[in-house]
Design an enzyme around this catalytic site. Structure first.
Site, PDB file in Angstrom:
ATOM      1  N   TYR A   1     -14.012   6.790 -13.127  1.00 43.36           N
ATOM      2  CA  TYR A   1     -13.851   5.473 -12.508  1.00 43.36           C
ATOM      3  C   TYR A   1     -14.351   4.361 -13.431  1.00 43.36           C
ATOM      4  O   TYR A   1     -13.677   3.333 -13.607  1.00 43.36           O
ATOM      5  CB  TYR A   1     -14.616   5.456 -11.189  1.00 43.36           C
ATOM      6  CG  TYR A   1     -14.479   4.186 -10.382  1.00 43.36           C
ATOM      7  CD1 TYR A   1     -13.287   3.884  -9.722  1.00 43.36           C
ATOM      8  CD2 TYR A   1     -15.544   3.304 -10.257  1.00 43.36           C
ATOM      9  CE1 TYR A   1     -13.162   2.728  -8.960  1.00 43.36           C
ATOM     10  CE2 TYR A   1     -15.434   2.143  -9.492  1.00 43.36           C
ATOM     11  CZ  TYR A   1     -14.247   1.863  -8.856  1.00 43.36           C
ATOM     12  OH  TYR A   1     -14.121   0.719  -8.107  1.00 43.36           O
TER      13      TYR A   1
ATOM     14  N   ASP B   1       0.869  -1.162   0.000  1.00 40.61           N
ATOM     15  CA  ASP B   1       0.000   0.000   0.000  1.00 40.61           C
ATOM     16  C   ASP B   1       0.917   1.226   0.000  1.00 40.61           C
ATOM     17  O   ASP B   1       2.102   1.122   0.340  1.00 40.61           O
ATOM     18  CB  ASP B   1      -0.907   0.022   1.234  1.00 40.61           C
ATOM     19  CG  ASP B   1      -2.193   0.808   1.010  1.00 40.61           C
ATOM     20  OD1 ASP B   1      -3.245   0.188   0.793  1.00 40.61           O
ATOM     21  OD2 ASP B   1      -2.125   2.058   1.033  1.00 40.61           O
TER      22      ASP B   1
ATOM     23  N   ALA C   1     -19.611  -3.636  -2.402  1.00 36.52           N
ATOM     24  CA  ALA C   1     -19.124  -4.423  -1.273  1.00 36.52           C
ATOM     25  C   ALA C   1     -19.061  -3.522  -0.049  1.00 36.52           C
ATOM     26  O   ALA C   1     -18.530  -2.413  -0.116  1.00 36.52           O
ATOM     27  CB  ALA C   1     -17.750  -5.018  -1.574  1.00 36.52           C
TER      28      ALA C   1
ATOM     29  N   LYS D   1     -12.176   1.331 -15.028  1.00 38.02           N
ATOM     30  CA  LYS D   1     -12.491  -0.070 -14.771  1.00 38.02           C
ATOM     31  C   LYS D   1     -12.808  -0.821 -16.061  1.00 38.02           C
ATOM     32  O   LYS D   1     -12.478  -2.012 -16.195  1.00 38.02           O
ATOM     33  CB  LYS D   1     -13.661  -0.177 -13.793  1.00 38.02           C
ATOM     34  CG  LYS D   1     -13.315   0.247 -12.367  1.00 38.02           C
ATOM     35  CD  LYS D   1     -12.216  -0.623 -11.759  1.00 38.02           C
ATOM     36  CE  LYS D   1     -12.052  -0.363 -10.268  1.00 38.02           C
ATOM     37  NZ  LYS D   1     -10.973  -1.197  -9.666  1.00 38.02           N
TER      38      LYS D   1
ATOM     39  N   ASN E   1      -5.383  -4.861  -6.738  1.00 32.88           N
ATOM     40  CA  ASN E   1      -6.563  -4.306  -6.086  1.00 32.88           C
ATOM     41  C   ASN E   1      -6.588  -2.781  -6.070  1.00 32.88           C
ATOM     42  O   ASN E   1      -7.626  -2.176  -5.836  1.00 32.88           O
ATOM     43  CB  ASN E   1      -6.639  -4.832  -4.648  1.00 32.88           C
ATOM     44  CG  ASN E   1      -7.781  -4.232  -3.866  1.00 32.88           C
ATOM     45  OD1 ASN E   1      -8.951  -4.440  -4.174  1.00 32.88           O
ATOM     46  ND2 ASN E   1      -7.455  -3.432  -2.856  1.00 32.88           N
TER      47      ASN E   1
ATOM     48  N   VAL F   1       1.435   2.726  -6.695  1.00 32.24           N
ATOM     49  CA  VAL F   1       1.293   2.144  -8.024  1.00 32.24           C
ATOM     50  C   VAL F   1       1.373   3.179  -9.141  1.00 32.24           C
ATOM     51  O   VAL F   1       1.357   2.829 -10.317  1.00 32.24           O
ATOM     52  CB  VAL F   1      -0.027   1.353  -8.151  1.00 32.24           C
ATOM     53  CG1 VAL F   1      -0.049   0.177  -7.192  1.00 32.24           C
ATOM     54  CG2 VAL F   1      -1.250   2.255  -7.951  1.00 32.24           C
TER      55      VAL F   1
END
Length: 273
Positions: free
Chosen positions: A181, A60, A214, A185, A115, A89
């Site tokens: 977003y 992270d 989620a 994706k 992720n 990242v």
């Protein structure tokens, strides 16, 4: 009974089940999970990999939260390796170092779970270049950087491996305020399909998951309760997924139960679009 009455009935699946225990799906595997600090899908995935018998390195960009996540996992899984590597990242050098360092610490890498991602709510007409660029860079470009680094690693070894990317049903669906977003994706989905064809040359499978919603505390910080309730009500069960339910699907894709599956996007939702 009318159709409207049926649609208002509470599903027997509306109450989340107890978390499924581990079944050794990843016994002896070495797993790397990006963006695994905190309370979301990444942390749940790292924990599920450990439950399934793997050794894990989590990464992270936030060093303190990463350390806290590692301590929590290490205390629960004292007999397994739980490593931590700080990684942004957005930086290719850090992503390359993550793969090299994880391979050194674990002895090898069998599974990479991409992720890392960033969302937000801004209408297109009000969106700045910086907002668009940051979401796309972390969510899509970050997945590309990690996939590239992992494939370079797998290309040089003989044991093959698995990559699982975290996409989203917004790669298929339309939702206000989510253009950056959703575009990112959708790009992750396309990257998954194309890279999977190439990765087969190295004995590597690449698939993606596409969760709808989620439930975890961080999501509540960036999304209103009203929107979360509305999105959950659209699902056939009338509830959001638990993060462990998403993580269990990732573990399945990383396991030998899906050896003929590659280049696919698995929707973790009661409705794809």
């Amino acid at each position: 009974m009318t159709e409207s009455t049926i649609s208002q009935q509470r599903s027997p699946l509306a109450d989340p089940p107890e978390e499924t225990p581990g079944h050794g799906l990843l016994l002896g595997r070495k797993v790397v999970v990006t963006a695994a600090a905190g309370t979301g899908i990444g942390f749940a995935t790292a924990r599920r990999a450990l439950l399934e018998g793997a050794d894990v390195v989590i990464s992270d960009w936030h060093e303190r939260r990463l350390g806290e996540a590692r301590e929590t996992l290490a205390s629960e899984f004292a007999d397994q390796t739980v490593g931590q590597i700080v990684c942004n990242v957005q930086e290719s050098a850090q992503v390359d170092a993550l793969i090299d360092s994880a391979a050194s610490e674990l002895g090898r890498i069998d599974v990479l779970v991409n992720n890392a991602g960033l969302g937000g709510e801004t209408p297109v007409a009000d969106m700045t270049d910086d907002e668009w660029d940051r979401v796309v860079d972390i969510t899509l470009n970050g997945t590309f950087r990690a996939t590239r680094a992992a494939l370079r690693y797998f290309r040089g070894v003989e044991h093959g491996g698995v990559i699982v990317n975290n996409a989203s049903v917004l790669g298929w669906r339309a939702q206000r305020g989510q253009a950056h977003y959703a575009a990112a994706k959708a790009g992750v989905m396309a990257l998954t399909r194309c890279s999977a064809v190439e990765a087969a040359d190295f004995g590597v499978r690449i698939n993606a998951i596409a969760p709808s919603i989620a439930k975890h505390p961080f999501l509540a910080k960036v999304t209103s309760d009203e929107l979360l309730d509305e999105l959950a009500s659209r699902e056939a069960y009338g509830r959001a997924a638990e993060v462990w339910e998403v993580a269990a699907t990732i573990a399945m894709l990383a396991s030998d139960y899906t050896t003929y599956l590659t280049g696919e996007v698995v929707s973790i939702s009661s409705q794809r679009a």
